[in-house]
Design a protein around this motif. Structure first.
Motif, short mmCIF file in Angstrom:
data_model
loop_
_atom_site.label_atom_id
_atom_site.label_comp_id
_atom_site.label_asym_id
_atom_site.label_seq_id
_atom_site.Cartn_x
_atom_site.Cartn_y
_atom_site.Cartn_z
N ILE A 192 0.82 -1.26 -0.15
CA ILE A 192 -0.02 0.05 0.16
C ILE A 192 0.74 1.16 -0.06
CG2 ILE A 192 -1.56 1.24 1.49
CD1 ILE A 192 -2.92 -1.22 2.24
N LEU A 193 2.04 1.29 0.75
CA LEU A 193 2.96 2.47 0.86
C LEU A 193 3.47 2.60 -0.46
CD1 LEU A 193 3.88 1.88 4.82
CD2 LEU A 193 2.67 3.75 3.76
N THR A 194 3.65 1.82 -1.32
CA THR A 194 4.23 2.17 -2.35
C THR A 194 3.48 3.10 -3.30
OG1 THR A 194 3.53 0.20 -3.80
CG2 THR A 194 5.47 -0.03 -2.29
N GLN A 195 2.22 3.23 -2.94
CA GLN A 195 1.23 3.71 -4.07
C GLN A 195 0.43 5.03 -3.33
OE1 GLN A 195 0.68 3.02 -7.22
NE2 GLN A 195 2.61 1.61 -6.98
N VAL A 196 0.40 4.86 -1.95
CA VAL A 196 -0.51 5.92 -1.20
C VAL A 196 0.51 6.38 -0.01
CG1 VAL A 196 -2.65 6.00 0.02
CG2 VAL A 196 -2.36 4.34 -1.45
N PRO A 197 0.42 7.76 -0.08
CA PRO A 197 1.34 8.48 0.96
C PRO A 197 1.06 8.15 2.27
CG PRO A 197 0.42 9.98 -0.76
CD PRO A 197 -0.17 8.86 -0.88
N PHE A 198 1.89 7.93 3.26
CA PHE A 198 1.38 7.47 4.59
C PHE A 198 0.75 8.51 5.31
CE2 PHE A 198 5.07 10.03 6.10
CZ PHE A 198 4.95 10.32 7.66
N GLU A 199 0.88 9.75 4.94
CA GLU A 199 0.53 10.95 5.65
C GLU A 199 -1.27 10.78 5.35
OE1 GLU A 199 4.27 12.52 4.29
OE2 GLU A 199 2.74 11.47 3.63
N SER A 200 -1.58 10.17 4.25
CA SER A 200 -2.99 10.12 3.92
C SER A 200 -3.98 8.90 4.56
CB SER A 200 -3.13 10.30 2.39
OG SER A 200 -2.72 11.48 1.79
N ILE A 201 -3.13 8.16 5.17
CA ILE A 201 -3.78 6.67 5.82
C ILE A 201 -3.64 6.96 7.31
CG2 ILE A 201 -3.45 4.34 5.88
CD1 ILE A 201 -1.69 4.65 3.13
N LEU A 202 -4.73 6.43 7.90
CA LEU A 202 -5.09 6.33 9.34
C LEU A 202 -5.06 4.74 9.53
CD1 LEU A 202 -6.95 8.66 11.71
CD2 LEU A 202 -6.76 6.32 12.03
N TRP A 203 -4.10 4.27 10.06
CA TRP A 203 -4.16 2.81 10.52
C TRP A 203 -4.73 2.71 11.76
CZ3 TRP A 203 -1.72 0.73 6.13
CH2 TRP A 203 -0.87 1.52 5.66
N GLU A 204 -5.80 1.80 11.77
CA GLU A 204 -6.41 1.22 12.86
C GLU A 204 -5.52 0.26 13.53
OE1 GLU A 204 -11.14 1.71 11.76
OE2 GLU A 204 -10.33 -0.23 11.94
N ALA A 205 -5.05 0.61 14.72
CA ALA A 205 -3.94 -0.39 15.44
C ALA A 205 -4.11 -0.46 16.93
CB ALA A 205 -2.68 0.28 15.14
N PRO A 206 -5.30 -0.91 17.35
CA PRO A 206 -5.97 -1.09 18.67
C PRO A 206 -4.83 -1.59 19.75
CG PRO A 206 -7.07 -2.45 17.53
CD PRO A 206 -6.36 -1.75 16.59
N GLN A 207 -4.01 -2.65 19.36
CA GLN A 207 -3.19 -3.44 19.98
C GLN A 207 -1.87 -2.84 20.28
OE1 GLN A 207 -3.09 -7.66 19.07
NE2 GLN A 207 -5.30 -7.63 18.60
N LYS A 208 -1.03 -2.87 21.30
CA LYS A 208 0.28 -2.44 21.57
C LYS A 208 1.19 -2.77 20.59
CE LYS A 208 3.46 -3.78 24.28
NZ LYS A 208 4.18 -4.31 25.38
N GLU A 209 1.26 -4.29 20.30
CA GLU A 209 2.21 -4.49 19.31
C GLU A 209 2.04 -4.09 17.76
OE1 GLU A 209 0.32 -6.26 21.28
OE2 GLU A 209 1.85 -7.01 22.85
N GLN A 210 0.69 -3.70 17.62
CA GLN A 210 0.35 -3.08 16.33
C GLN A 210 0.93 -1.75 16.05
OE1 GLN A 210 -3.88 -3.83 16.29
NE2 GLN A 210 -3.63 -5.82 15.81
N GLN A 211 0.82 -0.77 17.16
CA GLN A 211 1.32 0.36 17.38
C GLN A 211 2.77 0.33 17.22
OE1 GLN A 211 -0.48 1.48 21.07
NE2 GLN A 211 -2.51 1.11 20.44
N VAL A 212 3.37 -0.51 17.90
CA VAL A 212 4.85 -0.55 18.03
C VAL A 212 5.42 -0.66 16.44
CG1 VAL A 212 6.85 -1.62 18.76
CG2 VAL A 212 4.95 -1.21 20.34
N TRP A 213 4.61 -1.62 15.76
CA TRP A 213 5.33 -2.05 14.63
C TRP A 213 5.07 -1.04 13.56
CZ3 TRP A 213 3.55 -2.50 9.43
CH2 TRP A 213 4.14 -3.13 8.75
N PHE A 214 4.05 -0.27 13.62
CA PHE A 214 3.83 1.02 12.66
C PHE A 214 4.78 2.09 12.84
CE2 PHE A 214 -0.31 -1.02 11.48
CZ PHE A 214 -0.21 -0.72 10.00
N VAL A 215 5.03 2.57 14.50
CA VAL A 215 5.87 3.34 14.76
C VAL A 215 7.35 3.07 14.24
CG1 VAL A 215 7.31 4.63 16.81
CG2 VAL A 215 4.53 4.26 16.66
N LYS A 216 7.57 1.81 14.28
CA LYS A 216 9.06 1.50 13.88
C LYS A 216 9.08 1.52 12.42
CE LYS A 216 10.59 -1.54 17.69
NZ LYS A 216 10.96 -3.13 18.24
#
Length: 254
Positions: A192-216
């Motif tokens: 997805i990120l190869t085609q859509v700017p990351f600033e335009s996407i809001l990722w639903e990430a309710p779990q801590k491990e998911q939040q960590v993954w996206f921040v990294k």
């Protein structure tokens, strides 16, 4: 901040276009809202009243007024939009947004089958009235959407007038972007990120491990949503490298 530390990633300032934290209110009382805001207002950018909880929430106008006084916009969950559409009450939904002075709305099709052209037309119509967030992905864990389709949908909905596109995960983080175990569908996100700017996407990430993954992957200023009210402060420490999971991520390597 209460004191100074070096090597802390710079956070965007409110009102932000990236680095958003969207919090899901699943039925907080007025007192709980006040308590939540007393601690987390500075780190909260937008509130979603989960799915159709606003239909049964008592003293709804008072709740919205508290959020408005704190300068934090609120929107009704996309399931409510779908509930109106499937009953052929779209015009009534638009009147509802005006009645409650909503400046944002979510368009989704996670629970109903909707033609893409129809969805984009709803976005175009609502975008003349409010700021639109458009959700992509199904709430059915058995329905797997291929990456090329996610990209095509996101691009079309942004072009139709959506401010942000939301990557579906539901409140539990076990569908859409994630496997039933909560594991990120890494290849999907990266494609997805190869085609859509990351600033335009809001990722639903309710779990801590998911939040960590996206921040990294995307840094402190990634847009994250479906955050529980009591997890806003913990999430901010993840963003800043002040929790064990990201402790070394922003430190100088030397």
């Amino acid at each position: 901040m209460n004191y100074t530390l070096t090597q802390i990633p710079e956070r965007t300032l409110k009102p932000r276009q990236s680095g958003l934290t969207m919090v899901m209110d699943k039925g907080l009382s007025l007192r709980e809202v006040e308590d939540f805001l007393s601690v987390s207002a500075e780190h909260t950018d937008i509130i979603k009243l989960g799915w159709a909880t606003s239909f049964v929430t008592p003293r709804l106008k008072e709740k919205l007024a508290i959020y408005r006084e704190a300068g934090i916009p609120v929107y009704f969950g996309g399931t409510l939009f779908e509930a109106f559409v499937v009953r052929k009450q779209f015009d009534e939904y638009r009147k509802l947004l005006d009645k409650y002075e909503m400046a944002y709305a979510e368009v989704s099709d996670g629970s109903i089958d909707m033609n893409q052209d129809d969805k984009c037309e709803y976005i175009r119509k609502l975008a003349t009235q409010v700021t639109v967030l458009s959700e992509v992905g199904s709430k059915d864990e058995a329905k797997i959407i291929p990456p090329y389709k996610w990209i095509q949908l996101m691009k079309a909905e942004l072009e139709a007038g959506a401010w942000k596109v939301i990557g579906e995960a539901r409140e539990g983080g076990t569908v859409g972007l994630f496997r039933s175990s909560g594991e990120v569908r890494q290849g999907l996100v990266e494609e997805i990120l190869t085609q859509v700017p990351f600033e335009s996407i809001l990722w639903e990430a309710p779990q801590k491990e998911q939040q960590v993954w996206f921040v990294k992957l995307l840094g402190a200023n990634v847009n994250l949503g479906n955050i529980a009210p009591h997890e806003v402060i913990p999430l901010e420490t993840i963003r800043l490298g002040l929790r064990g999971d990201t402790f070394s991520h922003f430190l100088d390597k030397e």
